[in-house]
Design a protein around this motif. Structure first.
Motif, PDB file in Angstrom:
ATOM      1  N   GLY A 140      22.637 125.271  21.360  1.00  0.00           N
ATOM      2  CA  GLY A 140      22.679 126.548  22.048  1.00  0.00           C
ATOM      3  C   GLY A 140      21.346 127.264  22.090  1.00  0.00           C
ATOM      4  O   GLY A 140      20.939 127.795  23.133  1.00  0.00           O
ATOM      5  N   LEU A 167      29.086 125.637  21.166  1.00  0.00           N
ATOM      6  CA  LEU A 167      27.804 124.963  20.957  1.00  0.00           C
ATOM      7  C   LEU A 167      27.264 125.260  19.559  1.00  0.00           C
ATOM      8  O   LEU A 167      27.503 126.351  19.024  1.00  0.00           O
ATOM      9  CB  LEU A 167      26.769 125.460  21.981  1.00  0.00           C
ATOM     10  N   LYS A 184      24.112 128.566  18.992  1.00  0.00           N
ATOM     11  CA  LYS A 184      24.440 129.786  19.731  1.00  0.00           C
ATOM     12  C   LYS A 184      25.487 129.434  20.768  1.00  0.00           C
ATOM     13  O   LYS A 184      25.339 128.454  21.501  1.00  0.00           O
ATOM     14  CB  LYS A 184      23.183 130.355  20.400  1.00  0.00           C
ATOM     15  N   ASP A 185      26.579 130.205  20.822  1.00  0.00           N
ATOM     16  CA  ASP A 185      27.654 129.867  21.741  1.00  0.00           C
ATOM     17  C   ASP A 185      27.318 130.285  23.174  1.00  0.00           C
ATOM     18  O   ASP A 185      26.428 131.101  23.414  1.00  0.00           O
ATOM     19  CB  ASP A 185      28.980 130.510  21.300  1.00  0.00           C
ATOM     20  N   GLY A 186      28.055 129.704  24.117  1.00  0.00           N
ATOM     21  CA  GLY A 186      27.783 129.940  25.532  1.00  0.00           C
ATOM     22  C   GLY A 186      27.947 131.383  25.958  1.00  0.00           C
ATOM     23  O   GLY A 186      27.197 131.876  26.810  1.00  0.00           O
ATOM     24  N   ILE A 198      24.801 133.136  24.979  1.00  0.00           N
ATOM     25  CA  ILE A 198      23.683 132.705  25.825  1.00  0.00           C
ATOM     26  C   ILE A 198      23.725 133.421  27.169  1.00  0.00           C
ATOM     27  O   ILE A 198      22.725 133.974  27.631  1.00  0.00           O
ATOM     28  CB  ILE A 198      23.724 131.182  26.028  1.00  0.00           C
TER      29      ILE A 198
END
Length: 225
Positions: free
Chosen positions: A33, A54, A57-59, A62
């Motif tokens: 991520g 991810l 860092k998650d989507g 992001i």
């Protein structure tokens, strides 16, 4: 068109890269991520295919961070989650579309095509800035009644500048966008093709100019002396 795929499942990522490349897209892949965020922040991509779950860092985070920074690149979010709340969260975070796994290849490609069309501001396939227009179907630069055909590199430089109007693009961004990460092209290639592009702007008698910003890069300006 260059896409960024941020997906940590190796088999899924390999399959998606193959599918997209068969459709003539250039694809860069990140499995983490944070790595995906850094890549997306460059502004090099025409579209982002982004998984939710991810490492690093998650989507959702992001997408939210990109939008807070003013990055407008269209985002298609992929996830195994199908709950309505997750879809709403993704869209609220800045994603443009949402596709739940598993999905059909035809649907994915249709969603990607629709996503990329959002980068073209007119129905006839033209990008516009100042007194010029770029016909993305014929690779012609147009100013009033004047028009000229562009070479591939000239077209891609102007397309990139016009798609990011109001922003200064660095030489590195232009080099990677036009020649790719794996290319051995040097920054002087950017200078050479930028001079060709300026000649075409002069040929059609445009007031729009491609200006060098000393020590930084280039931007399009209209009506400047």
């Amino acid at each position: 068109m260059r896409l960024l795929l941020v997906e940590d499942e190796e088999r899924m990522a390999q399959a998606l890269c193959e599918i997209l490349r068969q459709e003539s897209y250039e694809v860069d892949h990140c499995a983490d991520g944070l790595e995906g965020l850094y890549a997306a922040e460059t502004g090099l991509y025409d579209g982002i295919v982004l998984d939710v779950m991810l490492p690093g860092k998650d989507g959702f985070s992001i997408a939210s961070e990109l939008r807070s920074q003013g990055v407008r690149t269209p985002i298609l979010m992929l996830t195994a989650k199908s709950e309505l709340d997750d879809k709403v969260t993704g869209l609220d975070c800045g994603a443009d579309d949402y596709l739940t796994k598993p999905f059909m290849t035809r649907e994915l490609l249709a969603r990607v095509r629709a996503l990329l069309r959002r980068n073209i501001p007119t129905a006839d396939g033209r990008l516009a800035f100042g007194d010029i227009a770029l016909n993305t179907r014929t690779s012609e630069l147009i100013c009033g009644e004047n028009r000229v055909r562009l070479s591939e590199k000239e077209f891609r430089i102007l397309e990139y500048l016009m798609s990011n109007q109001g922003q200064i693009l660095t030489r590195e961004q232009l080099a990677v966008k036009i020649w790719g990460y794996e290319s051995e092209a040097e920054y002087n290639n950017v200078e050479v093709y930028m001079s060709f592009t300026r000649r075409k702007l002069h040929f059609v008698k445009a007031k729009t100019e491609s200006k060098a910003v000393r020590g930084i890069g280039y931007e399009l300006r209209y009506g400047y002396v």
